[in-house]
Enzyme design. Structure first.
Site, PDB file in Angstrom:
ATOM      1  CE  LYS A  80      -4.545   0.673   0.173  1.00  0.00           C
ATOM      2  NZ  LYS A  80      -5.553  -0.151  -0.514  1.00  0.00           N
ATOM      3  N   GLY A 183     -19.288   3.459  -2.425  1.00  0.00           N
ATOM      4  CA  GLY A 183     -20.521   3.544  -1.650  1.00  0.00           C
ATOM      5  C   GLY A 183     -21.731   3.875  -2.495  1.00  0.00           C
TER       6      GLY A 183
END
Length: 348
Positions: A80, A183
């Site tokens: 990451k 979302g």
């Protein structure tokens, strides 16, 4: 805080601090494990309160990517990157080119992608300095958000079936916390399935979109976790499941796309003690990385969306297996997911 003694350090293979003062770049790239293949994980841009917060995020997120790829049985490791800065103010082409040069110096051990605060357009600039980029149109898969949202949707179906019974989401109340790319796309899947939506986001225009398109009910971001719903879907930042929020949960299922939803590992047990079925984040939100693993730049074959999404649909089966292990061994689902991922790492 020294990295080796940081609470979130977990035997990471490499942690790189990248700086380019002229471009305004300050970044941390954490490579957790490359047992299964090169470390793939997105780049997050965020205005972290402290450098220690940025380090902790990179360490936790990279470990999660290792486990995510292992659970999904992908030939990839975990890494990451975090870029320190305000994504609404501090982006520039020079910054992204400098970030690309930092990735290039790692020689392919780390492959970056989109995450919170970054976009496909940003990655296309990064791509001018390094080939080690996933999730851009060149590879065929493009923005990983729709794939992630689809995986979370099938994961919610698995969790709802296990905890609530029945195969349909029609009439179920789902609270979606965070209406970013993932979302909002998840909200569309849920609305199409007949779920009743409760939503919250710091951006008023995103809330208005969900209310207008899907008939959602808007609530304050600070209280959405306490709504009387069947499913709470965290799709914003991490650590949302903590000592303050868990006692206030009224949903019997927690299943969302956010990374690192548990503030601490012990909160998995806290959810189990309350009878809440938790779909471990790195299991349910693997759709994006599964999708980019099918890119032509990774497989040498043309991107096949149908095959990629068929593989993403297997997140349902992975969660079923995790729930079975948790029930059989009487352990939290978070622990069951860790054990299953670690088994697959050892097998590699």
């Amino acid at each position: 805080m020294p990295v080796f003694k940081a609470p979130d350090y977990a035997g990471h293979e490499q942690v790189v601090f990248a700086s380019d003062p002229d471009a305004g770049l300050q970044a941390i790239i954490a490579i957790h494990d490359t047992t299964r293949g090169p470390a793939l994980g997105g780049c997050r841009m965020w205005a972290y309160p402290t450098e220690q917060d940025a380090i902790a995020d990179a360490l936790r997120l990279s470990r999660g990517m290792t486990y995510k790829s292992a659970l999904a049985e992908l030939p990839l490791g975990g890494g990451k990157a975090v870029v320190l800065g305000d994504p609404g103010r501090d982006k520039s082409a020079a910054l992204w080119r400098a970030f690309g040069r930092a990735i290039e110096r790692l020689g392919g051990r780390y492959v970056t992608g989109e995450d919170v605060g970054t976009s496909v357009a940003d990655l296309e600039v990064v791509r001018t300095a390094t080939a080690h980029v996933a999730g851009i149109p060149e590879g065929g898969a493009g923005d990983p958000s729709p794939a992630t949202a689809f995986g979370v949707f099938v994961g919610i179906q698995a969790a709802a079936r296990r905890r609530l019974g029945g195969d349909s989401l029609a009439g179920l109340r789902v609270a979606v916390q965070g209406l970013g790319h993932v979302g909002l796309c998840l909200a569309e899947h849920l609305a199409d399935a007949g779920a009743e939506l409760v939503v919250a986001d710091l951006a008023a225009e995103r809330v208005e979109t969900a209310v207008g398109r899907y008939g959602a009910r808007a609530v304050a971001p600070a209280r959405i976790h306490a709504e009387p719903v069947e499913v709470f879907a965290p799709c914003a930042m991490g650590a949302v499941l903590n000592d303050e929020t868990i006692p206030e949960l009224r949903a019997p299922v927690v299943a969302g796309s956010a990374n690192n939803q548990l503030a601490e590992a012990r909160h998995g047990a806290a959810l189990a003690e309350r009878g809440v079925l938790y779909a471990p984040d790195y299991a349910i939100n693997a759709g994006g990385i599964i999708n980019v693993s099918h890119e032509s730049t990774r497989t040498g074959r043309p991107y096949d969306r149908q095959a990629a999404f068929a593989r993403i649909a297997r997140i349902h089966d992975t969660l079923e297996r995790i729930f079975e292990i948790a029930d059989a061994e009487r352990i939290p689902t978070s622990t069951a997911a860790d054990r299953l991922a670690e088994e697959r790492l050892r097998a590699a």
